[in-house]
Write a protein that holds these residues in place. Structure first.
Motif, mmCIF file in Angstrom:
data_model
loop_
_atom_site.group_PDB
_atom_site.id
_atom_site.type_symbol
_atom_site.label_atom_id
_atom_site.label_comp_id
_atom_site.label_asym_id
_atom_site.label_seq_id
_atom_site.Cartn_x
_atom_site.Cartn_y
_atom_site.Cartn_z
ATOM 1 N N SER A 200 0.842 -1.197 0.000
ATOM 2 C CA SER A 200 0.000 0.000 0.000
ATOM 3 C C SER A 200 0.878 1.247 0.000
ATOM 4 N N TRP A 201 0.362 2.346 -0.540
ATOM 5 C CA TRP A 201 1.107 3.605 -0.503
ATOM 6 C C TRP A 201 1.174 4.160 0.920
ATOM 7 N N LEU A 202 0.442 3.563 1.861
ATOM 8 C CA LEU A 202 0.477 4.004 3.261
ATOM 9 C C LEU A 202 1.711 3.495 4.019
ATOM 10 N N ASP A 203 2.386 2.500 3.484
ATOM 11 C CA ASP A 203 3.516 1.885 4.190
ATOM 12 C C ASP A 203 4.562 2.899 4.662
ATOM 13 N N PRO A 204 5.059 3.772 3.793
ATOM 14 C CA PRO A 204 6.064 4.744 4.267
ATOM 15 C C PRO A 204 5.514 5.673 5.347
ATOM 16 N N LEU A 205 4.220 5.994 5.285
ATOM 17 C CA LEU A 205 3.629 6.855 6.314
ATOM 18 C C LEU A 205 3.610 6.152 7.666
ATOM 19 N N PHE A 206 3.273 4.867 7.674
ATOM 20 C CA PHE A 206 3.268 4.112 8.927
ATOM 21 C C PHE A 206 4.681 3.957 9.480
ATOM 22 N N ILE A 207 5.649 3.723 8.601
ATOM 23 C CA ILE A 207 7.037 3.620 9.067
ATOM 24 C C ILE A 207 7.481 4.945 9.675
ATOM 25 N N ALA A 208 7.197 6.040 8.982
ATOM 26 C CA ALA A 208 7.589 7.356 9.498
ATOM 27 C C ALA A 208 6.929 7.646 10.839
ATOM 28 N N ALA A 209 5.689 7.215 11.008
ATOM 29 C CA ALA A 209 4.949 7.510 12.236
ATOM 30 C C ALA A 209 5.342 6.599 13.396
ATOM 31 N N TRP A 210 5.521 5.331 13.138
ATOM 32 C CA TRP A 210 5.594 4.344 14.213
ATOM 33 C C TRP A 210 6.953 3.696 14.413
ATOM 34 N N TRP A 211 7.969 4.049 13.623
ATOM 35 C CA TRP A 211 9.254 3.377 13.798
ATOM 36 C C TRP A 211 9.716 3.577 15.226
ATOM 37 N N PRO A 212 10.061 2.487 15.942
ATOM 38 C CA PRO A 212 10.303 2.573 17.386
ATOM 39 C C PRO A 212 11.652 3.155 17.802
ATOM 40 N N ASP A 213 12.594 3.244 16.907
ATOM 41 C CA ASP A 213 13.934 3.711 17.255
ATOM 42 C C ASP A 213 13.952 5.236 17.287
ATOM 43 N N ARG A 214 13.853 5.810 18.463
ATOM 44 C CA ARG A 214 13.813 7.268 18.617
ATOM 45 C C ARG A 214 15.190 7.908 18.496
ATOM 46 N N THR A 215 16.252 7.097 18.457
ATOM 47 C CA THR A 215 17.592 7.653 18.340
ATOM 48 C C THR A 215 17.986 7.898 16.885
ATOM 49 N N ARG A 216 17.184 7.436 15.944
ATOM 50 C CA ARG A 216 17.488 7.580 14.523
ATOM 51 C C ARG A 216 16.379 8.362 13.827
ATOM 52 N N LEU A 217 16.763 9.199 12.881
ATOM 53 C CA LEU A 217 15.783 9.837 12.026
ATOM 54 C C LEU A 217 15.430 8.872 10.902
ATOM 55 N N VAL A 218 14.170 8.863 10.525
ATOM 56 C CA VAL A 218 13.679 7.979 9.479
ATOM 57 C C VAL A 218 13.750 8.712 8.141
ATOM 58 N N TYR A 219 14.465 8.122 7.196
ATOM 59 C CA TYR A 219 14.522 8.619 5.819
ATOM 60 C C TYR A 219 13.859 7.579 4.929
ATOM 61 N N ILE A 220 13.109 8.049 3.935
ATOM 62 C CA ILE A 220 12.407 7.154 3.016
ATOM 63 C C ILE A 220 13.033 7.290 1.638
ATOM 64 N N PHE A 221 13.466 6.166 1.068
ATOM 65 C CA PHE A 221 14.036 6.126 -0.274
ATOM 66 C C PHE A 221 12.885 5.910 -1.250
ATOM 67 N N GLY A 222 12.700 6.846 -2.164
ATOM 68 C CA GLY A 222 11.577 6.722 -3.089
ATOM 69 C C GLY A 222 11.777 7.508 -4.352
ATOM 70 N N PRO A 223 10.937 7.236 -5.350
ATOM 71 C CA PRO A 223 11.116 7.895 -6.645
ATOM 72 C C PRO A 223 10.826 9.384 -6.589
ATOM 73 N N ARG A 224 11.582 10.114 -7.335
ATOM 74 C CA ARG A 224 11.407 11.559 -7.454
ATOM 75 C C ARG A 224 10.306 11.814 -8.477
ATOM 76 N N GLU A 225 9.347 12.594 -8.072
ATOM 77 C CA GLU A 225 8.280 12.997 -8.983
ATOM 78 C C GLU A 225 8.783 14.145 -9.851
ATOM 79 N N GLN A 226 8.192 14.295 -11.021
ATOM 80 C CA GLN A 226 8.550 15.421 -11.868
ATOM 81 C C GLN A 226 8.231 16.741 -11.170
ATOM 82 N N ASP A 227 7.106 16.752 -10.435
ATOM 83 C CA ASP A 227 6.700 17.966 -9.736
ATOM 84 C C ASP A 227 6.414 17.610 -8.272
#
Length: 150
Positions: free
Chosen positions: A54-81
């Motif tokens: 689902s396209w919601l997966d990165p949103l759930f990872i960003a919201a709920w990732w349990p490791d508070r010592t690390r910032l969450v970065y998402i690798f994904g395709p660049r949109e034209q705009d």
């Protein structure tokens, strides 16, 4: 996404506000249980390869990732705009997207940005399948990017 990546070791008010907002919104949608957080690396950056039903997966990872010592970065395709769409606005606003151009046109730059995150101690989330799965529970073959960054 032409901006430099924020320092992976720095926090950021906007990042934490967006993360809290996503947690509140997604928590209304489903009940989330986190298990196994004690097994996450504590002394280095790392990659999380997730399946992508689902396209919601990165949103759930960003919201709920349990490791508070690390910032969450998402690798994904660049949109034209990147100014169109809520997800693109969140990626741009928080500065936590590591974008690439589909087809590998900027593979070297994408690799450098990813290594900056990992060497700086961040967590890089990559949809290993490269695109949305066709069926729940039936993942697609992984793309080579996950192994490349590892």
């Amino acid at each position: 996404m032409g901006r430099r990546l924020p320092s992976p070791g720095s926090g950021g008010f906007v990042y934490h506000v967006v993360r809290l907002g996503l947690k509140l919104v997604t928590g209304l949608y489903v009940r989330v249980t986190v298990a196994g957080a004690e097994h996450l690396p504590r002394d280095s950056g790392y990659i999380v390869a997730f399946n992508h039903p689902s396209w919601l997966d990165p949103l759930f990872i960003a919201a709920w990732w349990p490791d508070r010592t690390r910032l969450v970065y998402i690798f994904g395709p660049r949109e034209q705009d990147m100014s169109v769409g809520v997800r693109n606005h969140l990626i741009t606003w928080t500065g936590r997207g590591v974008a690439f151009q589909p087809g590998g046109a900027d593979a070297l730059d994408a690799t450098r940005r990813s290594l900056t995150v990992l060497r700086g101690g961040g967590m890089l989330a990559i949809a290993g399948e490269g695109r949305l799965s066709d069926h729940e529970g039936d993942p697609l073959p992984f793309e080579p990017g996950v192994g490349h960054f590892a």
